[in-house]
Design an enzyme around this catalytic site. Structure first.
Site: not given
Length: 190
Positions: A31, A91, A167
């Site tokens: 960080n 987190s 596709r």
């Protein structure tokens, strides 16, 4: 960058919250590692401050050196609890540590320190989209044109998001939205 929103309304400006634990195992002290001569977390602190979208830009850490770097960059430091900064802590644990200490907080923006290219305009636009749509949450995404496959239990591959017989050309297909993790705006007590 595109934004995907949930459903409600805004009110006061959110707090930008950057979680920056000191004990990163993958890249120790990531960080505050310099990126082009600037500590990593400073990029998002500066962009969030410049955006004008937040009442506060906060860096939450258990590490005094990280908090000092954050404060020097203009962020408000929040000393994260040891429990929310363990190696095994999510987190969400760091997020709840901050939100629980600020019961008045109506809206929060969790900013990922590891997305240093997020701009002030990205923050402004994201918070504006959150407010405009009356969302209860917003995540940042990128549009990609990737054909996804999955292996079955038998080892056979199967397409997940298109028909290989038909596709599409990239320009004829809207593609997929993939969460990029730059930031998340939400109501902590929604």
């Amino acid at each position: 960058m595109e934004y995907v929103s949930g459903l409600l309304g805004l009110g006061p400006k959110p707090h930008a919250l950057i979680l920056a634990r000191g004990g990163s195992k993958g890249i120790p002290r990531k960080n505050i590692k310099p990126l082009n001569g600037v500590p990593l977390l400073v990029y998002n602190v500066k962009a969030a401050l410049a955006s004008g979208a937040f009442d506060a830009v906060v860096v939450s850490s258990d590490d005094d050196e990280i908090l000092a770097v954050a404060e020097k960059a203009g962020a408000t430091p929040h000393k994260r609890s040891a429990e929310s900064a363990k190696d095994t802590a999510s987190s969400e644990a760091g997020l709840f540590d901050y939100v629980d200490a600020h019961p008045e907080l109506a809206v929060c923006c969790l900013v990922q320190c590891t997305s240093p290219l997020t701009s002030a305009a990205d923050f402004r636009d994201g918070v504006a989209a959150f407010s405009r749509t009356g969302a209860d949450s917003l995540v940042t995404v990128v549009r990609t044109h990737r054909f996804l496959w999955k292996l079955g239990a038998d080892g056979a591959a199967a397409p997940q998001n298109y028909d290989p017989v038909k596709r599409p050309r990239r320009q004829d297909w809207a593609g997929e939205l993939i969460e990029n993790g730059a930031f998340y705006v939400f109501r902590p007590r929604g």
